[in-house]
Design a protein around this motif. Structure first.
Motif, short mmCIF file in Angstrom:
data_model
loop_
_atom_site.label_atom_id
_atom_site.label_comp_id
_atom_site.label_asym_id
_atom_site.label_seq_id
_atom_site.Cartn_x
_atom_site.Cartn_y
_atom_site.Cartn_z
N ASN A 61 35.37 51.43 35.47
CA ASN A 61 35.20 50.01 35.75
C ASN A 61 34.53 49.86 37.10
O ASN A 61 34.84 50.59 38.04
N ARG A 66 32.91 46.57 39.79
CA ARG A 66 32.71 45.15 40.01
C ARG A 66 32.30 44.94 41.45
O ARG A 66 32.72 45.67 42.34
N TYR A 97 44.66 45.37 40.90
CA TYR A 97 43.68 45.59 39.83
C TYR A 97 43.18 44.26 39.27
O TYR A 97 42.00 44.12 38.95
N ASP A 98 44.06 43.29 39.18
CA ASP A 98 43.67 41.97 38.68
C ASP A 98 42.68 41.29 39.61
O ASP A 98 41.70 40.69 39.16
N GLU A 99 42.90 41.37 40.92
CA GLU A 99 41.98 40.75 41.88
C GLU A 99 40.62 41.44 41.90
O GLU A 99 39.60 40.80 42.09
N PHE A 109 39.18 43.51 39.35
CA PHE A 109 38.43 43.62 38.10
C PHE A 109 38.62 42.44 37.16
O PHE A 109 37.96 42.37 36.13
N GLY A 110 39.52 41.54 37.48
CA GLY A 110 39.61 40.31 36.72
C GLY A 110 40.45 40.34 35.46
O GLY A 110 40.42 39.39 34.70
N PHE A 111 41.15 41.38 35.19
CA PHE A 111 42.06 41.37 34.06
C PHE A 111 43.40 41.95 34.48
O PHE A 111 43.47 42.91 35.23
N ASP A 112 44.44 41.30 33.99
CA ASP A 112 45.79 41.68 34.40
C ASP A 112 46.24 42.88 33.60
O ASP A 112 46.51 42.81 32.41
N ASP A 113 46.26 43.98 34.24
CA ASP A 113 46.68 45.22 33.61
C ASP A 113 47.51 45.97 34.63
O ASP A 113 47.26 45.90 35.83
N ASP A 114 48.47 46.67 34.18
CA ASP A 114 49.32 47.43 35.10
C ASP A 114 48.69 48.78 35.41
O ASP A 114 49.37 49.81 35.41
N LYS A 171 27.91 40.70 37.72
CA LYS A 171 28.98 41.16 38.61
C LYS A 171 28.81 42.61 39.02
O LYS A 171 29.76 43.33 39.24
#
Length: 124
Positions: free
Chosen positions: A34, A36, A52-54, A56-61, A123
């Motif tokens: 990934n 960005r 990771y959410d901030e 790459f934009g998806f909420d993943d653990d 992006k």
């Protein structure tokens, strides 16, 4: 060299120095590939690793242990080349000696601007 041509070159030099001092950065995850844009930051103070959410934009653990911040060299080179073509084209246009070549360089600079818009919208 007249005043207008000197101002074009001086502006180009100042803008290129600012591009190098505040280059584009990239978040890159070596585990998942990934990537960005991390925005523009001072050369000697790269952006910090966030969640990771901030980044790459998806909420993943997902763990951030593999995420690195690096210079976005492709965007930086594209910016510098675009500026070089625009400055050379404007310089030749102000010289009034070679209108064909100046139009070609200005067209290449315009295409570079469009490429930068495309890179920023993806992006990358």
């Amino acid at each position: 060299m007249d005043r207008r041509r000197r101002n074009v070159w001086l502006t180009g030099l100042i803008l290129s120095a600012l591009m190098v001092l505040f280059p584009p950065w990239l978040y890159y995850d070596g585990n998942t590939s990934n990537q960005r844009s991390a925005g523009y930051h001072f050369l000697f103070s790269p952006p910090h690793i966030k969640t990771y959410d901030e980044m790459f934009g998806f909420d993943d653990d997902m763990p951030t242990q593999y995420v690195r911040v690096r210079l976005n060299v492709i965007r930086l080179i594209t910016q510098l080349l675009t500026l070089a073509f625009l400055v050379m084209g404007l310089d030749l246009k102000l010289q009034r000696d070679s209108p064909g070549l100046s139009g070609c360089l200005l067209a290449q600079g315009t295409c570079g601007i469009l490429l930068l818009i495309l890179l920023m919208s993806s992006k990358f």
